[in-house]
Design a protein around this motif. Structure first.
Motif, short mmCIF file in Angstrom:
data_model
loop_
_atom_site.label_atom_id
_atom_site.label_comp_id
_atom_site.label_asym_id
_atom_site.label_seq_id
_atom_site.Cartn_x
_atom_site.Cartn_y
_atom_site.Cartn_z
N PHE A 1 7.50 5.74 16.22
CA PHE A 1 6.36 5.32 17.06
C PHE A 1 6.03 3.85 16.86
N ASP B 1 3.78 15.69 0.28
CA ASP B 1 5.12 15.12 0.31
C ASP B 1 6.16 16.19 -0.01
N TRP C 1 2.40 4.63 -0.31
CA TRP C 1 1.78 5.70 -1.10
C TRP C 1 2.66 6.19 -2.23
N TYR C 2 3.90 5.88 -2.22
CA TYR C 2 4.72 6.22 -3.38
C TYR C 2 4.51 5.18 -4.48
N ASN D 1 10.33 9.06 10.30
CA ASN D 1 9.01 9.47 10.78
C ASN D 1 8.20 8.33 11.38
N ALA E 1 13.62 9.65 1.85
CA ALA E 1 13.70 11.09 2.07
C ALA E 1 12.32 11.69 2.33
N GLY E 2 11.28 10.92 2.08
CA GLY E 2 9.93 11.47 2.16
C GLY E 2 9.22 11.09 3.44
N ASP E 3 7.92 10.81 3.31
CA ASP E 3 7.10 10.55 4.48
C ASP E 3 6.94 9.05 4.67
N LEU F 1 0.07 12.78 -0.80
CA LEU F 1 0.25 11.33 -0.69
C LEU F 1 -1.05 10.60 -0.42
N PRO G 1 9.49 16.12 -0.69
CA PRO G 1 10.34 15.96 -1.87
C PRO G 1 9.59 15.98 -3.21
N LYS H 1 0.65 7.54 16.20
CA LYS H 1 1.99 8.14 16.07
C LYS H 1 2.14 9.34 17.00
N ARG I 1 0.82 -1.21 0.00
CA ARG I 1 0.00 0.00 0.00
C ARG I 1 0.85 1.26 0.00
N HIS J 1 2.52 8.71 -10.70
CA HIS J 1 3.51 9.69 -11.14
C HIS J 1 4.85 9.58 -10.42
N VAL J 2 4.94 8.68 -9.47
CA VAL J 2 6.21 8.51 -8.75
C VAL J 2 6.86 7.21 -9.22
N GLU K 1 5.89 7.41 7.54
CA GLU K 1 5.16 7.09 8.77
C GLU K 1 4.67 5.65 8.80
N TYR K 2 4.26 5.15 7.63
CA TYR K 2 3.66 3.81 7.61
C TYR K 2 4.62 2.76 7.07
N ASP L 1 1.25 5.80 -6.28
CA ASP L 1 1.12 7.03 -7.06
C ASP L 1 1.76 6.81 -8.42
N TYR M 1 11.38 6.42 -2.45
CA TYR M 1 11.00 7.77 -2.05
C TYR M 1 10.69 7.89 -0.56
N PHE N 1 2.55 8.23 20.69
CA PHE N 1 3.87 7.76 21.11
C PHE N 1 4.91 8.87 21.00
N ASP N 2 4.77 9.74 20.01
CA ASP N 2 5.69 10.88 19.93
C ASP N 2 5.56 11.75 21.17
#
Ligand SMILES: Cc1cc2nc3c(=O)[nH]c(=O)nc-3n(C[C@H](O)[C@H](O)[C@H](O)COP(=O)(O)OP(=O)(O)OC[C@H]3O[C@@H](n4cnc5c(N)ncnc54)[C@H](O)[C@@H]3O)c2cc1C
Lengths: 321, 698
Positions: free
Chosen positions: A299, B617, A117-118, A296, A138-140, B624, B619, B688, A115, A123-124, A142-143, A121, A135, B691-692
């Protein structure tokens, strides 16, 4: 989506042959449709496996036997599975929403794509799509993965896989039989796929040995939105308990690594101990001792320790609070 | 007509009672047609090609391959070569084709080359680039806040962030446009302003406004994002013209999120002081946020509570992300989260009673009474007296917060009421029902004053061919239309009485309508059936209209909410258990839909507290989670028990569409603190964040 021709094979051999001609297998289609609509997959043929008979078995009365076309709902509602392989029923029940469980199948669940998200997508162009970078680094992220990541950092999204591996299941395909744990591979061996299926090879079902019947199991899944979500982190626990001590166990994590992640550390810690709240917590901590969170998602380390802890307590039928 | 008042609730059968929506069954059965459901003969499907880059210049657009595709009927360039695209999702070109699938293939066949530039898509990254930040607007009162930091009983210095959120209307933005002649057209639009769209589109298309009929009989939510037909509406009209056929253009979930508007974020660095008795002393704050590529961002701050000494600097930040639009009580939910967090932190530091301190620091008696009532209903005394002392996995706590809003009506509406010689009753007004129950309001007011059953009134709304009315924003709809409908039905009834008076041998002034009859007041023996009077009406029956009467409405509403949560401290999941929402709404026309409106606000507020977060995002510059999978909204299973208390304050109509959403998130965050002693300063309160925050605490 790209136009395709619709193939309704009568046999698995016909299905495999069609798949080799730039075909994509469709079972429930829940996931395949996402891939087609986003142009992440552009097959010439869509091969509807539902036209092949069989592969719908759902039985946990002795050995566990589930056909590739069995739905999540059928698995979740099988009383023999719930009695003897409880974590599998609980994992199936935790999938998506009722609509998804009514349609989604075992085969589709094991073979679904990440799943991330990059990845999702169009376009990525990430590593999985032939690009040069993950990606998420350097990106997000979290998951993303806290264990086993790199060069790609997806997590495997299947809820059923950790539970089945905790039951020591084999996967049966049109070509072979192997441990389900060996079916999935880390990104460093082939970043573009998540499993070892060859072109045209299909999953036909899973089987777990009847010897696992007496074990105590549970599946616990932490979600951001409790009613309907993917796993932030999940854990299937299967314990062989002699007297009050755990003589053997299998602990498999979901949502934290590119593959269903068997935690030998947690298993080794737990073996030979009698379970208390504190032991469960320390087993959870052992499970994440080697975790390497990204920028990121730190947690997920503490969350996962607790997820393992809860799953162990639930498997033992002990209050998790 | 001077001293018109709302009906005494003791005498009414509908008004101020709980009345189910007249269009409810049609919505359930599927006979209610939304814009999404409209299918016209020969209709084409429109799709828009959007720029994938957050900041880029269009170098060349080549539509030839798309034009050559079988089934493609029109192709339009929406951006010119050399144009700057300022967010990923901005419109580049559009096509109309025989099917949605062909249209999707066709936009993919359009070749665009871009010169891609470096972008900034979040407030927190863009604010580091001075050229993207407007000169601060400073507001100040009293003395320099700095002089209180050393002497005050409690001082806090913290940062807070509330992210950009979407509208996530059940029905996405969209339009079906049909040209009926060169200068005449009909369109179906999912909009909260049919007359507004008629003006907007006719002007843009250069046709007389009365020649454009805008229809929105039913709509699946707007929340502030659907005042105009927007660029997609105008484009659909152009596509329909170019193709010579009607075109339907509905945005998909991705488009809706990246280009259909959003609620701006708010980032605040704040220092604040409170005296030992709970009196707020001083606030010094810097606020940042983004409306997207444009400027002009701001939220009302300090919010509600009187702060004698403050200095607040507002910095509007320009980002390469889709533009903000009004979102249910624009700016207020953000302001409430920021202000109520600060106030709650100070209160908790001093160990004071949050209800008493809130009452003390604000000036409204209504709100003070609401806090009292809400506290009693939730059981405020059950709150955790020692946050942070509990050790179990599940910890419970209670929090509260307050709100303010306008919600008065506006002039400029006209309602028509017709009574036929056959006894049929029709009432029409060019308002729209964005979910608040406007059609039912029309039927209720007319049925009430004509003494008829609700189903005898045909209520007609959602067309620009009907009398003008306001856009449904700012919670003004009911307070604008209800007085207008009331004046119209009274005018029609006066004509009815003129016919009835000689028949009954009394003066018109002595008549009333009750239980399907026209009768001498309080004397059913001297009466005629409504239909008998209608049969005697002059040819053509009655056709009367009414306009707004400001004396029947009043703006300015207060609210207070209490939220009880249970925090799973092992997973960070927060479960709302109970919400008490006390909302003043003046004279409620329909108590059922008013309560439903409050529940809806609370649900959306819980989403803001716990789940909703547009993820840009840094970058790639792309959103996203422009979907409803990883942009999560509250599901039915997450909705707690919501107890609504409509706080009747006066006998005039006030709007409450927006205010119930304002304090929920703040009250939820305060409840989490009360339960656990952990303060969440960045929304939403996900595992998240839990916990943060735990990490930051230890
Ligand atoms: C909104 C949403 C929520 C979801 N939530 C969850 C969740 O919480 N947990 C979870 O585990 N999953 C979840 N899923 C993922 C997944 O879609 C379902 O779990 C389901 O089991 C997929 O089954 P399917 O039969 O519909 O798969 P399909 O869409 O038919 O197939 C999925 C993929 O597997 C391949 N495939 C299918 N059958 C076989 C086979 N027999 N052999 C080899 N390859 C095969 C297909 O070619 C395709 O690539 C969710 C999906 C959606 C859309």
């Amino acid at each position: 989506m790209k136009n395709f021709s619709w193939v309704r094979p009568k046999t698995l051999a016909e299905a495999s042959a069609s798949l080799k001609q730039n075909g994509a297998a469709l079972s429930g289609g829940v996931e395949l449709l996402c891939l087609l609509k986003e142009h992440l997959l552009e097959p010439d043929r869509v091969v509807d496996l539902k036209s092949v008979s069989g592969m719908r078995e759902v039985d946990g009365s002795n050995a566990l036997k589930i056909g590739a076309l069995a739905t999540m709902d059928a698995i979740a509602n099988s009383s023999s599975i719930r009695t003897n392989f409880r974590c599998v029923a609980e994992a199936a029940e935790s999938v998506g929403s009722p609509q998804i469980r009514n349609v989604g199948t075992l085969g589709g669940n094991l073979c679904q794509r990440p799943r991330c998200w990059y990845f999702r997508d169009y376009h990525v162009k990430c590593l999985k799509k032939g690009g040069m970078a993950c990606y998420a680094v350097a990106g997000d992220n979290e998951y993303h993965a806290i264990l086993g990541g790199g060069p790609c950092h997806i997590v495997h999204p299947s809820d059923l896989a950790p539970a089945l591996i905790a039951c020591d299941a084999d996967v049966l395909t049109t070509e072979r039989r192997m441990k389900l744990s060996e079916f999935f591979h880390l990104p460093d061996s082939d970043v573009r796929t998540e499993n070892v299926l060859n072109s045209g090879e299909l999953v036909t079902g899973v089987e777990a040995p009847a010897t696992m019947k007496g074990w105590k199991s549970a599946y616990y899944k932490a979600k951001e939105r409790p009613s309907f979500d993917w796993a932030l982190s999940s854990c299937a626990v299967n314990l062989k308990v002699s007297g009050t001590t755990v003589s053997d166990c299998r602990i498999v994590l979901g949502g934290v690594a590119p593959i269903p992640w068997r935690s030998k550390e947690a298993e080794d810690f737990l073996k030979g101990k009698s379970v208390t709240g504190d032991v469960a917590l320390r087993a959870g901590e052992a499970a994440v001792a080697t975790a390497r969170p990204m920028s990121n998602n730190a947690f997920k380390v503490r969350l996962t320790a607790n997820v393992v802890r809860i799953a162990i307590l639930q498997a033992m039928g002990m209050p998790a609070e | 007509m001077q001293d018109v008042r709302w009906n005494d609730p003791k005498t009414t059968q509908y008004v101020n009672k709980h009345v189910p929506r007249v269009d409810g069954p049609g919505k359930v059965a599927g006979t209610a047609k939304y814009t999404f459901d409209i299918v016209l003969p020969g209709m084409l499907y429109g799709k828009i090609l959007r720029c994938p880059h957050a900041l880029a210049t269009v170098q060349a657009i080549d539509t030839s391959a798309a034009k050559a595709m079988p089934g493609v009927r029109a192709v339009i360039e929406m951006a010119r070569e050399g144009a700057t695209m300022r967010y990923a999702g901005q419109e580049v070109a559009a096509v109309a084709a025989d099917s949605e699938e062909i249209a999707l293939d066709a936009i993919r066949a359009i070749r665009v080359s871009y010169d891609v530039q470096s972008h900034a898509v979040t407030t927190l990254t863009a604010m580091k680039d001075a050229s993207r930040v407007s000169a601060p607007e400073e507001q100040a009162r009293g003395q320099d806040p700095g002089q209180f930091w050393s002497s005050a009983a409690a001082v806090i210095e913290e940062e807070y962030y509330c992210p950009v959120r979407g509208h996530l209307c059940l029905e996405s933005h969209g339009i079906v446009f049909r040209w009926d002649a060169d200068d005449r057209a009909t369109c179906w639009v999912s909009t909260q302003a049919v007359h507004g769209v008629a003006g907007e589109l006719s002007g843009g298309l250069g046709i007389p406004q009365e020649n454009l009929t805008v229809i929105c009989e039913y709509m699946g939510g707007g929340f502030g994002s659907k005042f105009g037909a927007g660029v997609e509406g105008a484009t659909c009209a152009r596509l329909a013209k170019a193709a010579g056929k009607p075109v339907k253009l509905m945005l998909d979930r991705y488009e809706d999120q990246v280009a259909g508007g959003n609620a701006p974020d708010a980032y605040m660095k704040c220092k604040a002081a409170m005296a030992a008795d709970g009196k707020l002393l001083a606030i010094e704050a810097d606020l940042y946020g983004t409306n997207g590529p444009g400027r002009g961002w701001g939220v009302p701050f300090p919010y509600i509570y009187g702060v004698p000494n403050f200095r607040v600097r507002t910095h509007s930040v320009s980002t390469n992300a889709g533009a903000a639009r009004a979102w249910r009580a624009p700016g207020h939910p953000q302001a409430s989260f920021l202000m109520e967090s600060v106030v709650d932190e100070l209160i908790c530091k001093l160990g004071l009673d949050g209800v008493k301190v809130r009452q003390m620091n604000q000036g409204s008696q209504v709100r003070s009474a609401q806090l009292e009532l809400g506290a009693a209903k939730i059981g405020w005394e059950r709150r955790n007296k020692n946050p942070g002392q509990a050790t179990g996995r599940y910890q419970r706590g209670i929090g509260c917060a307050v709100s303010t809003w306008g919600g008065g009506g506006r002039g400029g509406s006209r309602c028509d009421v017709k009574i036929g010689q056959d006894g049929s009753v029709w009432a029409g007004i060019g308002t729209q029902d964005l979910g608040t129950g406007a059609r039912t309001v029309v039927a209720m007011i007319v049925a009430e004053d004509l003494g008829l059953p609700l189903e005898r009134v045909k209520a007609d709304i959602g067309k620009s061919s009907l009398g003008s009315s306001v856009g449904s924003g700012g919670s003004v709809t009911t307070a604008s239309i209800a007085p207008t409908i009331k004046m119209a039905v009274l005018a029609a009834r006066a004509r009815l009485f003129e016919t009835a008076a000689p028949l009954l041998g009394v003066t018109a002034g002595e008549l009333e309508c009750a239980k399907g009859r026209v009768q001498a007041r309080g004397n059913p023996s001297k009466s005629l059936r409504f239909e008998e009077v209608c049969a005697k009406l002059p040819a053509g029956g009655i056709s009367e209209s009414g306009s707004w009467n400001g004396a029947l409405q009043q703006g300015g509403v207060a609210g207070a909410q209490f939220v009880e949560v249970e925090v799973d401290t092992w997973t960070g999941n927060v479960r709302p258990i109970k919400v008490v929402a006390v909302q003043d709404c003046g004279y409620a026309i329909n108590r059922l839909t008013a309560e439903s409106q409050v529940i809806g606000g609370v649900i959306q507020g819980l989403g803001m507290a716990l789940l909703e977060d547009r993820r840009m995002d840094v970058p790639t510059g792309r959103q996203l989670n422009a979907n409803i999978e990883s942009y999560r909204v509250i599901g039915a299973m997450e909705v707690p028990d919501v107890e609504v208390v409509l706080f009747d304050t006066h006998d005039k109509v006030a709007g409450i569409g927006e205010p119930p959403v304002i304090p929920t998130a703040a009250a939820t965050i305060n409840a989490i603190y009360n339960a656990t002693g952990v303060r969440i300063r960045t929304l939403p309160a996900t595992p998240k964040r839990w916990f943060d925050a735990l990490g930051a605490k230890s």
